[in-house]
Enzyme design. Structure first.
Site, short mmCIF file in Angstrom:
data_model
loop_
_atom_site.label_atom_id
_atom_site.label_comp_id
_atom_site.label_asym_id
_atom_site.label_seq_id
_atom_site.Cartn_x
_atom_site.Cartn_y
_atom_site.Cartn_z
N LYS A 1 37.52 20.57 46.56
CA LYS A 1 36.84 20.51 47.86
C LYS A 1 37.56 21.41 48.88
CE LYS A 1 35.49 15.69 46.94
NZ LYS A 1 35.53 14.31 47.49
N TYR B 1 25.43 15.20 46.56
CA TYR B 1 25.81 13.81 46.83
C TYR B 1 24.59 12.89 47.02
CZ TYR B 1 30.85 14.65 47.30
OH TYR B 1 32.19 14.93 47.06
N ASN C 1 40.15 13.79 49.87
CA ASN C 1 40.75 13.50 48.56
C ASN C 1 40.68 14.68 47.57
OD1 ASN C 1 38.07 13.33 47.86
ND2 ASN C 1 38.13 11.19 47.17
N HIS D 1 36.56 16.62 43.27
CA HIS D 1 35.42 15.84 42.77
C HIS D 1 35.34 15.99 41.25
CE1 HIS D 1 31.33 14.45 41.99
NE2 HIS D 1 31.21 15.54 41.24
N GLU E 1 25.06 17.77 37.51
CA GLU E 1 25.90 18.54 38.43
C GLU E 1 26.17 19.96 37.90
OE1 GLU E 1 27.95 14.56 40.39
OE2 GLU E 1 29.19 15.86 39.14
P1 RTP Z 1 33.88 12.15 43.73
O1 RTP Z 1 32.42 11.88 43.43
O2 RTP Z 1 34.10 13.09 44.88
O3 RTP Z 1 34.70 12.47 42.54
O4 RTP Z 1 34.44 10.81 44.26
P2 RTP Z 1 34.24 9.41 43.61
O5 RTP Z 1 33.17 9.39 42.58
O6 RTP Z 1 35.61 9.00 43.21
O7 RTP Z 1 33.76 8.59 44.87
P3 RTP Z 1 32.29 8.30 45.44
O8 RTP Z 1 32.22 6.85 45.71
O9 RTP Z 1 31.24 8.94 44.60
O10 RTP Z 1 32.39 9.03 46.82
C1 RTP Z 1 32.27 10.41 46.89
C2 RTP Z 1 33.21 10.94 47.91
O11 RTP Z 1 32.89 10.42 49.18
C3 RTP Z 1 34.06 10.33 49.97
N1 RTP Z 1 34.19 8.99 50.48
N2 RTP Z 1 34.44 8.75 51.73
N3 RTP Z 1 34.86 7.51 54.22
C4 RTP Z 1 34.76 6.77 53.13
O12 RTP Z 1 34.90 5.57 53.14
C5 RTP Z 1 34.51 7.43 51.88
N4 RTP Z 1 34.30 6.86 50.70
C6 RTP Z 1 34.09 7.85 49.81
C7 RTP Z 1 35.23 10.67 49.09
O13 RTP Z 1 35.61 12.01 49.37
C8 RTP Z 1 34.67 10.56 47.70
O14 RTP Z 1 35.33 11.41 46.81
#
Ligand code: RTP
Length: 155
Positions: free
Chosen positions: A16, A56, A119, A122, A133
């Site tokens: 990212k 997303y 973080n 992705h 994707e």
């Molecule tokens: P990613 O898809 O980016 O690998 O992340 P992930 O599956 O581990 O997490 P996901 O729940 O799909 O969330 C995607 C991205 O959204 C951001 N996020 N922000 N502000 C918040 O509370 C929050 N929660 C999630 C994070 O950057 C996460 O990677």
């Protein structure tokens, strides 16, 4: 045993904008490469906000969706496809838990990030999302099939 390249699993991984700006491209690529996964596509792009929303789309009901899409489209992203046995699940393991406060030391987020909305990386979370994707970010011709020297000693 010798696996044919076509049988190997593929996943979509993106560094990212925060990871790119912090100079972590080589560090992240290196972790996947040293594990033994094979890079089959890579490019650097600034996604549009509409593109980020597509990426997303599963999260569109979440309160952080808009900020997340603004952030993903705020600067260069390194988009990659990695290939190897178990790469979807194990890639997530290399990346670590979504919230860097909860990711283990030794993982990418555990070692290199502090808060959830910065973080740095992705990774696709399942075979279906990996397929979708990869298709969203890359055209078929951008994926390169080859046999790496190393894989002859790994499989
Ligand atoms: P990613 O898809 O980016 O690998 O992340 P992930 O599956 O581990 O997490 P996901 O729940 O799909 O969330 C995607 C991205 O959204 C951001 N996020 N922000 N502000 C918040 O509370 C929050 N929660 C999630 C994070 O950057 C996460 O990677």
């Amino acid at each position: 045993h010798q696996l044919h390249a076509a049988e190997l699993e593929r996943t979509f991984i993106a560094i990212k904008p925060d990871g790119v700006q912090r100079g972590l491209i080589a560090e992240i690529v290196s972790r996947f490469e040293r594990k033994g996964f094979k890079l089959v596509a890579i490019k650097i792009v600034v996604p549009s906000k509409e593109f980020a929303q597509k990426h997303y789309h599963d999260l569109k009901e979440r309160p952080f969706f808009n900020g997340l899409c603004d952030f993903l489209s705020s600067g260069p992203v390194v988009a990659m496809v990695w290939e190897g046995e178990g790469v979807i699940k194990y890639g997530r393991k290399l990346i670590g838990a979504t919230d860097p406060q909860k990711s283990e030391p030794g993982t990418i987020r555990g070692d290199l990030a502090v808060v959830v909305d910065r973080n740095i990386i992705h990774g696709s979370d399942a075979p279906k999302t990996a397929k979708d994707e990869i298709a969203l970010w890359f055209s078929h011709g951008e994926l390169v099939s080859y046999t790496s020297n190393a894989e002859k000693w790994m499989y």
